[in-house]
Scaffold this motif. Structure first.
Motif, mmCIF file in Angstrom:
data_model
loop_
_atom_site.group_PDB
_atom_site.id
_atom_site.type_symbol
_atom_site.label_atom_id
_atom_site.label_comp_id
_atom_site.label_asym_id
_atom_site.label_seq_id
_atom_site.Cartn_x
_atom_site.Cartn_y
_atom_site.Cartn_z
ATOM 1 N N ALA A 264 -5.304 12.477 2.034
ATOM 2 C CA ALA A 264 -4.061 11.296 2.730
ATOM 3 C C ALA A 264 -4.785 10.896 4.308
ATOM 4 O O ALA A 264 -4.301 10.972 4.578
ATOM 5 C CB ALA A 264 -2.601 12.116 2.725
ATOM 6 N N LYS A 267 -7.609 7.259 0.896
ATOM 7 C CA LYS A 267 -8.585 7.245 -0.739
ATOM 8 C C LYS A 267 -7.744 5.918 -1.911
ATOM 9 O O LYS A 267 -8.672 4.975 -1.969
ATOM 10 C CB LYS A 267 -8.946 8.272 -1.312
ATOM 11 C CG LYS A 267 -10.313 8.858 -0.702
ATOM 12 C CD LYS A 267 -11.028 9.838 -1.833
ATOM 13 C CE LYS A 267 -9.509 11.397 -2.072
ATOM 14 N NZ LYS A 267 -8.547 11.641 -0.984
ATOM 15 N N ARG A 380 5.028 12.557 -4.393
ATOM 16 C CA ARG A 380 4.236 11.723 -4.831
ATOM 17 C C ARG A 380 4.594 11.257 -5.661
ATOM 18 O O ARG A 380 5.371 11.031 -6.093
ATOM 19 C CB ARG A 380 3.059 12.575 -4.952
ATOM 20 C CG ARG A 380 1.875 13.398 -4.161
ATOM 21 C CD ARG A 380 0.911 13.459 -4.006
ATOM 22 N NE ARG A 380 0.265 13.863 -2.573
ATOM 23 C CZ ARG A 380 -0.980 13.203 -2.672
ATOM 24 N NH1 ARG A 380 -1.347 12.704 -3.332
ATOM 25 N NH2 ARG A 380 -1.942 14.073 -1.528
ATOM 26 N N TYR A 505 -6.261 -0.260 6.470
ATOM 27 C CA TYR A 505 -5.863 -1.173 4.605
ATOM 28 C C TYR A 505 -6.742 -2.068 4.345
ATOM 29 O O TYR A 505 -8.018 -2.356 4.628
ATOM 30 C CB TYR A 505 -4.194 -1.790 5.023
ATOM 31 C CG TYR A 505 -3.511 -0.369 5.190
ATOM 32 C CD1 TYR A 505 -2.935 0.573 4.141
ATOM 33 C CD2 TYR A 505 -3.497 -0.342 6.480
ATOM 34 C CE1 TYR A 505 -2.687 2.169 4.534
ATOM 35 C CE2 TYR A 505 -2.241 0.831 6.794
ATOM 36 C CZ TYR A 505 -1.937 1.915 6.436
ATOM 37 O OH TYR A 505 -0.678 2.958 6.448
#
Ligand code: GTP
Ligand code: SPV
Ligand code: MN
Length: 596
Positions: A264, A267, A380, A505
């Motif tokens: 978290a 990746k 998830r 980002y």
């Protein structure tokens, strides 16, 4: 295919032992077909475990038991014969004692359930880097997720028949059903009865009591990292917790980069980012695991051993990670522990939709502004990699892709700069060995606490981490090696008000560009006490509104901050005793000296 069709004597005997011990009501062999997948999903809907969504197509919503929401590192064990081979960072149990305990725990453990046999390949089945596994499980959720995350198919039996090695994976939710007992939507065992165990010497995995993620989808962390790291040590390659991306510059030149960030820590986001700088392109090879072997040309070639993404949902939006959103929106996805709107749409924190009301992951009514999180922070999505709009055409190339650079990183509010290039391989290994990150919800534990997480492998290295550092040094000494350059990056610096200093980002493409140009030999750097930082003006910040004082923090050396870290690094190294390679002591002393 029937059980009686399995002819390989080793496989047959192993399966029969577990069937006899677990006494399931039925046995089913999974063939990876869509028909079987749909059938199982329908059964889960009928049983009340899955909700079929109207959109995306062929997708399901599922909530776990509230006590079974993430990897349980405290219940994860390396069962090597010698305790010191598990090392100071792993829990250890004696393999003989552990197996004896399992003989009791697994007795009748699958009563009232079906035992599924999943033949799977990690990596394209014909790749020389691929490896095979057989997972036994009593969870249809696990079967469905394994069908997305790995390459499930009967060809694996042919490979085994021809003598290929396979990893033996056994999983049970640990919740047998008495005659007439009704099932629950998410069966599992209580925390103190969960066991995620690895037998590195015999290449076996036995997992009991959890149905969630890395605890249960045994191809992922258990095989592709914990067991594979041992295979890699023995065979001279690397099995790492790394994304793999393809970076193309405006002139069409391609470089591949692999990056190790803890769970978290970004990746999936980096692997499929949309660069904000004109003309640059990022495409995805993998988002979580890389297996790498030297090619004849001395370069390290990486494959993604996985077939899908098991990505963190909260924080994922068209703004932060549009390509992840596009991937799941193409359907064929499973959403675990998200929230659901009244009209049946999945939602999580920072999702693009803005619902007033929904049902949260704990089945409670939720309204906007109520102050509670609607999705579990480790909610998830499971989604096929092939659906990713920016998946690189060569992502399944059996020979892998040549890696130019390794990135290490994590969540560091303070001290650690945006990007720092290692002086050489050994210094890079020192950077990997001293990685630290604030803890996330991906594992059960204290959120936000800073911990050392060497190479993002702390929870995933299947052997003594001191030896693992040695292995990395040995890779650097491989004859004729054309080694990747090594970088330490940090997207997570904060100011005193707790605000991000760096927009992150897509803007991380600026850092990728600098790294690319360092590999090409065209970007300048300044050598500092901690490594090579971007020289004034060499990092492309055009059009970015980062105040000068923030830039200074992001791109400077906080000498006092680094000095304060030295005793922590010393304590961290001390844990490894004489298994710590001398080179790392030497690196620490050199850093001390450079800091003055
Ligand atoms: P695992 O699947 O657990 O191994 O995690 P991962 O490393 O793939 O992490 P992922 O990309 O899913 O990111 C986890 C969280 O970090 C998400 O909530 C993201 O929104 C957030 N994140 C990712 N990249 C950045 C970034 O550059 N800056 C900031 N501030 N947050 C980020
Ligand atoms: C991680 O925690 O690093 C993950 C998710 O990728 S899990 O598969 O649950 O380990
Ligand atoms: Mn991961």
């Amino acid at each position: 295919m029937q059980l009686s069709d399995i002819k390989n004597p080793t496989l047959k005997a192993w399966l029969q032992t577990w069937i006899d011990l677990c006494t399931p009501d039925n046995v089913m062999i999974c063939d990876g077909s869509q028909a079987q997948y749909d059938d199982l999903a329908n059964q889960m809907v009928k049983a009340g475990s899955f909700i079929k969504l109207d959109e995306p197509v062929n997708s399901y919503f599922v909530r776990s038991d509230p006590g079974d929401v993430a990897r349980v590192e405290g219940r994860t064990y390396i069962c090597s014969r010698k305790k010191e081979d598990a090392g100071p960072t792993n829990n250890w149990k004696d393999p003989v004692e552990m197996k004896a305990e399992f003989n009791q725990l697994f007795k009748g453990a699958m009563k009232g359930r079906t035992l599924y046999i999943i033949p799977f390949s990690m990596g394209p089945i014909e790749s020389p880097i691929a490896k095979y596994g057989i997972e036994i499980t009593d969870s249809a959720y696990v079967v469905i997720n394994m069908c997305i995350m790995t390459r499930v198919g009967l060809e694996v039996f042919n490979k085994i028949d021809k003598g290929a090695e396979f990893v033996k994976c056994v999983h049970s939710v640990g919740a047998p059903l008495a005659d007439g007992q009704a099932d629950v939507p998410w069966p599992c065992a209580p925390m103190d009865n969960k066991y995620i165990t690895h037998f590195p010497e015999t290449r076996e995995i036995i997992s009991f009591g959890s149905g969630y993620g890395g605890n249960a989808l045994l191809g992922k962390k258990c095989f592709a990292l914990r067991i594979a790291s041992v295979q890699a040590r023995d065979e001279g390659w690397l099995a790492e917790h790394m994304l793999i991306l393809k970076l193309t510059n405006p002139a069409g030149v391609v470089r591949y980069i692999a990056a190790a960030f803890p769970s978290a820590c970004g990746k999936t986001n980096l692997a499929m980012m949309e660069p904000t700088i004109p003309g640059w392109k990022v495409e995805t090879i993998g988002d979580d695991i890389a297996w790498m072997k030297f090619g004849e040309d001395g370069q390290l070639y990486a494959i993604n051993p996985e077939n899908g993404f098991f990505g963190v949902a909260p924080g994922t939006s068209m703004h932060s990670n549009p390509n992840a959103m596009r991937t799941v929106n193409r359907g064929n996805s499973i959403f675990t522990n998200a929230a659901i709107t009244i009209d049946g749409k999945v939602w999580w924190e920072d999702h693009d939709a803005n619902p007033e009301f929904l049902i949260d992951w704990l089945r409670r009514p939720w309204s906007k502004g109520c102050g509670r999180k609607a999705a579990h922070p480790n909610a998830r999505f499971t989604t096929p990699a092939a659906q990713c709009p920016v998946i690189a055409p060569e992502w399944e190339d059996p020979k892998g892709v040549p890696i130019s650079a390794f990135l290490f990183g994590g969540r560091r509010k303070t001290v650690v700069p945006l990007v720092n290039e290692a002086l050489d391989w050994e210094h890079g290994v020192f950077m990997g060995a001293t990685m630290a990150s604030e803890m996330t919800a991906a594992a059960v534990g204290v959120l936000g606490q800073l911990r050392f997480d060497p190479f993002a492998m702390l929870p995933f290295c299947g052997y003594n981490m001191g030896d693992y550092f040695k292995h990395w040094l040995k890779i650097g000494a491989y004859k004729g090696a054309k080694l990747p350059k090594i970088y330490y990056v940090n997207w997570f610096r904060k100011n005193d008000d707790g605000k991000w200093l760096w927009p992150g980002y897509g803007e991380n493409s600026r850092v990728l560009k600098w790294i690319f140009e360092r590999c090409e030999g065209t970007a300048a750097c300044k050598q500092t006490a901690i490594g090579n930082l971007p020289a004034e003006g060499s990092l492309d910040l055009k059009g970015l509104k980062v105040p000068a004082e923030d830039q200074a923090l992001l791109l400077g050396v906080d000498t006092e901050g680094w000095k304060a870290l030295l005793p922590q690094i010393e304590d961290h190294f001390a844990k490894f005793g004489d298994r710590l390679p001398a080179e790392l002591h030497k690196q620490l002393e050199a850093l001390k000296k450079r800091l003055g």
